[in-house]
Design an enzyme around this catalytic site. Sequence first.
Site, PDB file in Angstrom:
ATOM      1  CB  ALA A  63      -0.869  -0.018   1.253  1.00  0.00           C
ATOM      2  N   GLY A 102       0.497  -4.988   0.933  1.00  0.00           N
ATOM      3  CA  GLY A 102      -0.714  -4.959   0.116  1.00  0.00           C
ATOM      4  C   GLY A 102      -0.483  -5.540  -1.270  1.00  0.00           C
ATOM      5  CD  GLU A 105      -2.826  -7.448   2.733  1.00  0.00           C
ATOM      6  OE1 GLU A 105      -2.391  -6.292   2.585  1.00  0.00           O
ATOM      7  OE2 GLU A 105      -3.624  -7.767   3.613  1.00  0.00           O
ATOM      8  CD  GLU A 125       1.374  -5.798   5.447  1.00  0.00           C
ATOM      9  OE1 GLU A 125       2.223  -6.689   5.638  1.00  0.00           O
ATOM     10  OE2 GLU A 125       0.657  -5.750   4.430  1.00  0.00           O
TER      11      GLU A 125
HETATM   12  N1  3HC Z   1       4.569   3.326  -0.112  1.00  0.00           N
HETATM   13  C1  3HC Z   1       5.006   4.520  -0.545  1.00  0.00           C
HETATM   14  N2  3HC Z   1       6.243   4.741  -1.011  1.00  0.00           N
HETATM   15  C2  3HC Z   1       7.079   3.685  -1.016  1.00  0.00           C
HETATM   16  C3  3HC Z   1       6.684   2.418  -0.581  1.00  0.00           C
HETATM   17  C4  3HC Z   1       5.353   2.253  -0.121  1.00  0.00           C
HETATM   18  N3  3HC Z   1       4.893   1.086   0.285  1.00  0.00           N
HETATM   19  N4  3HC Z   1       7.733   1.577  -0.719  1.00  0.00           N
HETATM   20  C5  3HC Z   1       8.746   2.314  -1.225  1.00  0.00           C
HETATM   21  N5  3HC Z   1       8.337   3.571  -1.415  1.00  0.00           N
HETATM   22  C6  3HC Z   1       9.116   4.680  -1.978  1.00  0.00           C
HETATM   23  C7  3HC Z   1      10.241   5.095  -1.056  1.00  0.00           C
HETATM   24  O1  3HC Z   1       9.785   6.031  -0.087  1.00  0.00           O
HETATM   25  C8  3HC Z   1      11.222   5.696  -2.038  1.00  0.00           C
HETATM   26  O2  3HC Z   1      10.736   6.981  -2.322  1.00  0.00           O
HETATM   27  P1  3HC Z   1      11.755   8.125  -2.776  1.00  0.00           P
HETATM   28  O3  3HC Z   1      12.315   7.693  -4.080  1.00  0.00           O
HETATM   29  O4  3HC Z   1      10.905   9.327  -2.824  1.00  0.00           O
HETATM   30  O5  3HC Z   1      12.783   8.180  -1.699  1.00  0.00           O
HETATM   31  C9  3HC Z   1      11.050   4.833  -3.289  1.00  0.00           C
HETATM   32  O6  3HC Z   1       9.770   4.206  -3.148  1.00  0.00           O
HETATM   33  C10 3HC Z   1      12.095   3.754  -3.451  1.00  0.00           C
HETATM   34  O7  3HC Z   1      12.168   3.025  -2.227  1.00  0.00           O
HETATM   35  P2  3HC Z   1      13.552   2.602  -1.597  1.00  0.00           P
HETATM   36  O8  3HC Z   1      14.505   3.737  -1.602  1.00  0.00           O
HETATM   37  O9  3HC Z   1      13.248   1.965  -0.289  1.00  0.00           O
HETATM   38  O10 3HC Z   1      14.047   1.538  -2.678  1.00  0.00           O
HETATM   39  P3  3HC Z   1      14.762   0.158  -2.436  1.00  0.00           P
HETATM   40  O11 3HC Z   1      14.975  -0.410  -3.767  1.00  0.00           O
HETATM   41  O12 3HC Z   1      15.916   0.310  -1.518  1.00  0.00           O
HETATM   42  O13 3HC Z   1      13.700  -0.767  -1.663  1.00  0.00           O
HETATM   43  C11 3HC Z   1      11.571  -1.776  -1.211  1.00  0.00           C
HETATM   44  C12 3HC Z   1      12.492  -1.136  -2.260  1.00  0.00           C
HETATM   45  C13 3HC Z   1      12.185  -3.088  -0.701  1.00  0.00           C
HETATM   46  C14 3HC Z   1      10.240  -2.038  -1.860  1.00  0.00           C
HETATM   47  C15 3HC Z   1      11.426  -0.817  -0.011  1.00  0.00           C
HETATM   48  O14 3HC Z   1      11.062   0.450  -0.496  1.00  0.00           O
HETATM   49  C16 3HC Z   1      10.387  -1.228   0.993  1.00  0.00           C
HETATM   50  O15 3HC Z   1      10.663  -2.047   1.845  1.00  0.00           O
HETATM   51  N6  3HC Z   1       9.183  -0.627   0.918  1.00  0.00           N
HETATM   52  C17 3HC Z   1       8.140  -0.809   1.887  1.00  0.00           C
HETATM   53  C18 3HC Z   1       7.435  -2.116   1.699  1.00  0.00           C
HETATM   54  C19 3HC Z   1       6.309  -2.209   2.697  1.00  0.00           C
HETATM   55  O16 3HC Z   1       6.473  -2.010   3.874  1.00  0.00           O
HETATM   56  N7  3HC Z   1       5.129  -2.578   2.197  1.00  0.00           N
HETATM   57  C20 3HC Z   1       3.985  -2.735   3.028  1.00  0.00           C
HETATM   58  C21 3HC Z   1       3.271  -1.446   3.115  1.00  0.00           C
HETATM   59  S1  3HC Z   1       1.951  -1.518   4.296  1.00  0.00           S
HETATM   60  C22 3HC Z   1       0.685  -2.279   3.456  1.00  0.00           C
HETATM   61  O17 3HC Z   1       0.859  -2.713   2.369  1.00  0.00           O
HETATM   62  C23 3HC Z   1      -0.613  -2.318   4.193  1.00  0.00           C
HETATM   63  C24 3HC Z   1      -1.589  -3.257   3.609  1.00  0.00           C
HETATM   64  O18 3HC Z   1      -1.574  -4.469   4.303  1.00  0.00           O
HETATM   65  C25 3HC Z   1      -2.968  -2.705   3.660  1.00  0.00           C
END
Ligand code: 3HC
Length: 696
Positions: A63, A102, A105, A125
């Site tokens: 998400a 997400g 999911e 998460e």
């Molecule tokens: N939402 C919004 N922005 C995100 C994002 C997300 N889930 N994941 C990454 N981004 C953005 C980062 O903020 C960054 O933005 P920027 O360029 O402005 O700095 C850009 O994408 C690139 O991210 P990284 O610098 O972290 O790139 P990497 O290649 O090092 O890593 C990644 C990629 C492994 C995907 C890492 O970004 C990551 O771990 N992201 C989060 C994943 C996550 O936690 N997902 C779950 C979200 S909660 C959810 O899904 C709830 C649901 O259950 C309802």
Amino acid sequence: MTEEAGIAIGDGIATITLDNPPVNALGAGLRGALMTALGAALHDPGVQVIVLTAAGRTWPAGADIREFGRSPGAPSLPELCQAVAGSAKPVIAALHGMVLGGGLELALAARVRLAEPGTELGLPEVTLGILPGAGGTQRLPRLIGAKRALGLMLSGLPIGAARAEELGLVDAVTEGGSAAAAERLARAYLAGEAELPEVEEQRRRVDPRAWLLAVAAARSGLGDPQLPAPGRIIDCVEAALLLPEDEGFAFERAAFEDLVATSEAAALRHAFLAERRAAKQPDLAHVKPREIHNVGVVGGGLMGAGIATALLGAGCSVTLVERDGEALAAGLARVATHHERAVAKGRLSPEAREAEWARLAGATGLAALAGSDLVIEAAYEDEAVKAGIFAELDRVARPGAILATNTSYLDVNRIAAATARPGDVIGLHFFLPVQAMRLVEVVVGAETAPDVIASAFALARRIGKVAVRAGVCDGFIGNRILTAYRTAADFLLEDGASPYEIDRAMVAWGFPAGPYQVLDMAGLDISWARRRRLAATRDPARRYVAIGDRLCEAGRLGRKAGKGYYLYPERAWQGVEDPDVLALIAAEREARGIVAREVTAAEIQDRVLAAMANEGARILEEGIAARPSDIDLVMLLGYGFPRWRGGPMLAADQAGLLALRKRLVDYAREEEAFWRPAALWEELIKNGRKFADLND
Ligand code: 3HC
């Protein structure tokens, strides 16, 4: 930003391609586009199978974290996942990259999941203080069993494609691109040559007894009760078994909404975003970093050997320099030990170790660094020693080489002044143990050249560290705030609290160890030496607590000496409380005419937070840190500040700036110089702003 879901229809197959760079986060725009494309595919009588794929480097990585805490635009992610799951036409998800949160999911809602080799799948998460809120807690246990599903959701760690196939999380790992494989499968299905798995089949496989046992085991293994998310994840998995399907989804949604609104989740989101924000250096946007291949490391102690190991791991050639053969052999042996441990833990293959070792050289004179692109000095923390090394480096290093000092407190400008090329000099403050600590403070001197700063950021990323930019002052960001923390604690110590009460209060607040436990671990002589260094310039009007000095004078240098603030029978790691220390403190109070007063845990926590945040505000005013989230990040990654509290500046925001400033004003009546609130508090309060508003 694109936020598209393009659709291509042909031969009975609708291929929907998600496109929202950089990580296809499922923000409102993309969700809306996907819902529209799905509707079009469902509506088109010519379409019989839907392939869902993603453009760019990854399937949706989750998400959109930036949307949390705001009202989400329609459709919500659960609605979207339900639409995919309820699709009358089979949906095949073609996965690649990071299939997270997400994103996973969404994939779980599809009938079939195909993944490319190298795909990673996970539900992180919990690391954001929330739970999978788009059906993950309900669908995953049905697919792979409650025990494994709980394992994935409670650890938050991703697994590789091969393991996901073993678990049944993906149906197949396919070579040659997952989208092409999905289209092949769709064609075979339409030709009657392949079958697709039935969702009903998964429900029939459920073993309620094993499910309940897994739930009970997870509940009994719950760790830190300060964080609510793990417990709620377990509740949801239980609900997935016990409740009718619709109610299970509603139960999960309610739990998600509760969690996303907690201060812990806000703090963990802040930490995630702070880490990405720290890398953004607008003044360096168009600056090209210098090439770094050959690196010299001066000093083969714990720090130097750790830095050398990290550099070798990132593909650099390293020359380790020590003052004599014996010290050099010890330094090289430390690198070898790091390598052995990495091989034993399976983090490094024996072949990779050989290759890294072949890139390591040793020398006993700085002349060996003539060809280095970068030299990192990790010698004894003494300005004269460091200045001497830099003066010599200036003579031997090639023009354009970057000269970095790993000092943790000293004046980088003065060290740079020992050379005729201060533009090439920078501070790179690593933390021990280097393998485990992800932080590097990049200390920018008055004359440091922009491409030297950019090179430091690029190098940090290359070796897997998070760089935070800091200006020059005593202790930069982290150690300066640490000093404020310890000073506030010392005042309380002298006023009536015991070191044990202070440590317990801070551990209860979330730190892994209290300030006196940490001092004992590091060795009391380190901070003692620093205090003596600063003694000549100390303002005699300021309150000075000499208890630490008295302990050192009595030979109580911490764990290594068997005694410090605690006693360590048989050099045990865990110290025990020592009445002699309490007597020494009581004598010190008496000598100063202080009558011990009652100090509660809440007061200890309040004062420590106020001191840290006030020092942070001063650091911002002085331009030592560019943004409050950089300060938070330093404290989270380098100093054990509880991640779920987000760092001192976010904790101050959450506590309320008005209330905190009022406390500072009250404390300042006792000791004006230390507690006087920085002017920034008033400025923010007057404008109805918070520290977080200064981040962007
Ligand atoms: N939402 C919004 N922005 C995100 C994002 C997300 N889930 N994941 C990454 N981004 C953005 C980062 O903020 C960054 O933005 P920027 O360029 O402005 O700095 C850009 O994408 C690139 O991210 P990284 O610098 O972290 O790139 P990497 O290649 O090092 O890593 C990644 C990629 C492994 C995907 C890492 O970004 C990551 O771990 N992201 C989060 C994943 C996550 O936690 N997902 C779950 C979200 S909660 C959810 O899904 C709830 C649901 O259950 C309802």
